[in-house]
Design a protein around this motif. Structure first.
Motif, mmCIF file in Angstrom:
data_model
loop_
_atom_site.group_PDB
_atom_site.id
_atom_site.type_symbol
_atom_site.label_atom_id
_atom_site.label_comp_id
_atom_site.label_asym_id
_atom_site.label_seq_id
_atom_site.Cartn_x
_atom_site.Cartn_y
_atom_site.Cartn_z
ATOM 1 N N PHE A 157 0.827 -1.206 0.000
ATOM 2 C CA PHE A 157 0.000 0.000 0.000
ATOM 3 C C PHE A 157 0.860 1.255 0.000
ATOM 4 O O PHE A 157 0.537 2.248 -0.658
ATOM 5 C CB PHE A 157 -0.926 -0.014 1.217
ATOM 6 C CG PHE A 157 -1.873 1.146 1.261
ATOM 7 C CD1 PHE A 157 -2.917 1.245 0.353
ATOM 8 C CD2 PHE A 157 -1.719 2.147 2.213
ATOM 9 C CE1 PHE A 157 -3.791 2.317 0.389
ATOM 10 C CE2 PHE A 157 -2.595 3.221 2.256
ATOM 11 C CZ PHE A 157 -3.631 3.302 1.342
ATOM 12 N N THR A 158 1.978 1.227 0.712
ATOM 13 C CA THR A 158 2.885 2.372 0.705
ATOM 14 C C THR A 158 3.469 2.601 -0.682
ATOM 15 O O THR A 158 3.565 3.744 -1.149
ATOM 16 C CB THR A 158 4.017 2.148 1.725
ATOM 17 O OG1 THR A 158 3.461 1.953 3.030
ATOM 18 C CG2 THR A 158 4.966 3.338 1.746
ATOM 19 N N VAL A 159 3.861 1.511 -1.342
ATOM 20 C CA VAL A 159 4.370 1.634 -2.708
ATOM 21 C C VAL A 159 3.287 2.182 -3.628
ATOM 22 O O VAL A 159 3.542 3.027 -4.500
ATOM 23 C CB VAL A 159 4.880 0.269 -3.217
ATOM 24 C CG1 VAL A 159 5.267 0.349 -4.691
ATOM 25 C CG2 VAL A 159 6.065 -0.200 -2.376
ATOM 26 N N ALA A 169 2.581 6.282 -6.082
ATOM 27 C CA ALA A 169 2.129 6.631 -7.430
ATOM 28 C C ALA A 169 1.450 7.989 -7.444
ATOM 29 O O ALA A 169 1.376 8.640 -8.500
ATOM 30 C CB ALA A 169 1.176 5.559 -7.958
ATOM 31 N N LEU A 170 0.948 8.447 -6.289
ATOM 32 C CA LEU A 170 0.319 9.762 -6.232
ATOM 33 C C LEU A 170 1.327 10.888 -6.461
ATOM 34 O O LEU A 170 0.944 12.004 -6.813
ATOM 35 C CB LEU A 170 -0.363 9.960 -4.873
ATOM 36 C CG LEU A 170 -1.616 9.120 -4.608
ATOM 37 C CD1 LEU A 170 -2.069 9.294 -3.167
ATOM 38 C CD2 LEU A 170 -2.729 9.527 -5.556
ATOM 39 N N MET A 171 2.620 10.590 -6.249
ATOM 40 C CA MET A 171 3.643 11.615 -6.414
ATOM 41 C C MET A 171 4.184 11.676 -7.835
ATOM 42 O O MET A 171 5.019 12.526 -8.139
ATOM 43 C CB MET A 171 4.785 11.354 -5.429
ATOM 44 C CG MET A 171 4.372 11.446 -3.977
ATOM 45 S SD MET A 171 5.737 11.190 -2.824
ATOM 46 C CE MET A 171 6.045 9.440 -3.054
ATOM 47 N N VAL A 172 3.744 10.782 -8.711
ATOM 48 C CA VAL A 172 4.214 10.760 -10.096
ATOM 49 C C VAL A 172 3.254 11.568 -10.959
ATOM 50 O O VAL A 172 2.071 11.225 -11.059
ATOM 51 C CB VAL A 172 4.299 9.316 -10.631
ATOM 52 C CG1 VAL A 172 4.775 9.311 -12.084
ATOM 53 C CG2 VAL A 172 5.220 8.479 -9.761
ATOM 54 N N PRO A 173 3.702 12.659 -11.589
ATOM 55 C CA PRO A 173 2.805 13.438 -12.459
ATOM 56 C C PRO A 173 2.268 12.574 -13.596
ATOM 57 O O PRO A 173 3.000 11.790 -14.204
ATOM 58 C CB PRO A 173 3.707 14.559 -12.986
ATOM 59 C CG PRO A 173 4.815 14.665 -11.983
ATOM 60 C CD PRO A 173 5.039 13.264 -11.477
ATOM 61 N N PHE A 228 -6.283 1.035 -12.617
ATOM 62 C CA PHE A 228 -5.541 1.531 -11.451
ATOM 63 C C PHE A 228 -5.769 3.022 -11.273
ATOM 64 O O PHE A 228 -5.686 3.797 -12.228
ATOM 65 C CB PHE A 228 -4.044 1.264 -11.631
ATOM 66 C CG PHE A 228 -3.188 1.860 -10.547
ATOM 67 C CD1 PHE A 228 -3.074 1.242 -9.309
ATOM 68 C CD2 PHE A 228 -2.504 3.043 -10.765
ATOM 69 C CE1 PHE A 228 -2.301 1.798 -8.312
ATOM 70 C CE2 PHE A 228 -1.719 3.605 -9.774
ATOM 71 C CZ PHE A 228 -1.618 2.970 -8.541
ATOM 72 N N SER A 229 -6.070 3.405 -10.037
ATOM 73 C CA SER A 229 -6.127 4.818 -9.642
ATOM 74 C C SER A 229 -5.734 4.892 -8.182
ATOM 75 O O SER A 229 -6.486 4.456 -7.300
ATOM 76 C CB SER A 229 -7.530 5.398 -9.861
ATOM 77 O OG SER A 229 -7.616 6.704 -9.309
ATOM 78 N N ALA A 230 -4.559 5.412 -7.904
ATOM 79 C CA ALA A 230 -4.049 5.447 -6.534
ATOM 80 C C ALA A 230 -4.961 6.265 -5.625
ATOM 81 O O ALA A 230 -5.233 5.869 -4.490
ATOM 82 C CB ALA A 230 -2.632 6.023 -6.523
#
Length: 302
Positions: free
Chosen positions: A132-134, A138-142, A173-175
């Motif tokens: 889940f942390t990994v 993905a939220l930090m990747v534009p 997939f959608s973080a």
């Protein structure tokens, strides 16, 4: 200071603050609504007459011709006479494409996100928190960084100019969706779930019969937000489509804008087409706006 004087001063101060709050709210409403009004004013104007009085707050040469051009029901002669380029816009086709693209993408991504959120929130398995942390990283990747690799993948699979090529890269997939639903599912009482397990229900049945109904509000919110995002999407469809059979309405507006390179743009027709494209979103907000606000408030389950 006498008590009466103090109370009067306090009441006066409170009234002034309330007045300023209402003034601020009114200003925000005006700033928000004015662009829509200006679009409507331009759409109801004659494109030839617009340059003669560009600052007029009312339509210049009132006509519905721009909407006829945007809907593709005006003849080329009528379009040119009212300042159009003579180009037509098959709004019905592009609306259909936008509805298919936004609806399929919304169903796929919300359902897959609900499955993943259930696994992270309710199931116990080794390495769950690490995964889940990994996933949250993905939220930090534009999102723009993923456009080129996704395009190469879709092209190698031969899915350009197809709805599948438009939908698949973002369908599984959608973080943010997973994080949002997981936080809500964590608040569901485990007693209900354990009672279902005692009655012989498995994880799949618990998910469909208990978890999904209890998370209907956040799922509806995510569905609405995802649909709006997909409806307004421009860059990704631009990369993978160049055929009218799958081109969404957002791209069609750009094509309509560029249909008269040798003459002045058909601003009235473009604004009319923009209003037609925005109308479904306005209707959605009118119908589901209160539910959207309440769900974002994240009240949880009582």
């Amino acid at each position: 200071m006498p008590v009466t004087t103090a109370l009067t001063a306090r009441r006066t101060q409170w009234s002034f603050g309330r007045l300023m709050a209402w003034v601020y709210i009114a200003a925000v409403i005006v700033v928000t609504i004015f662009p829509f009004y200006w679009i409507l004013r331009t759409a109801l104007s004659n494109n030839h007459a617009l340059p003669t009085d560009p600052s007029s707050p009312l339509p210049v040469g009132f006509t519905l011709g721009a909407f006829k051009r945007a809907l593709g029901i005006a003849s080329p002669a009528e379009a040119v006479a009212q300042g159009g380029s003579g180009a037509s816009l098959d709004t019905a086709l592009y609306l259909r494409n936008s509805v298919i693209y936004a609806s399929v993408l919304t169903v796929c991504v919300v359902f897959c996100s609900a499955l993943a959120a259930y696994a992270f929130a309710r199931l116990r398995w080794k390495g769950r928190n690490v995964v889940f942390t990994v996933l949250l990283s993905a939220l930090m990747v534009p999102g723009i960084f993923l456009l080129l690799p996704n395009f190469v993948l879709v092209k190698n699979l031969g899915l350009t100019n197809t709805f599948a090529g438009m939908v698949l890269p973002g369908a599984l997939f959608s973080a943010f969706n997973i994080f949002f639903l997981r936080q809500f599912m964590l608040g569901i009482s485990r007693e209900v779930e354990e009672a279902a397990f005692i009655d012989g229900a498995g994880p799949v049945r618990v998910f469909f019969r208990i978890i999904l109904p209890m998370t209907a509000a956040p799922i509806a919110t995510l569905s609405l937000l995802t649909f709006i995002t997909a409806w307004n999407d421009y860059l990704w469809p631009l990369l993978v489509t160049n055929d009218d059979s799958v081109r969404p309405l957002t791209l069609a507006l750009a094509v309509f804008r560029q249909s008269s390179p040798q003459t002045a743009p058909d601003w009235a027709g473009l604004m009319a087409a923009t209003l037609i494209a925005a109308l479904p979103m306005l209707l959605l907000f009118m119908v589901f706006g209160r539910r959207l606000v309440n769900s974002i408030g994240f009240t949880g389950i009582k």
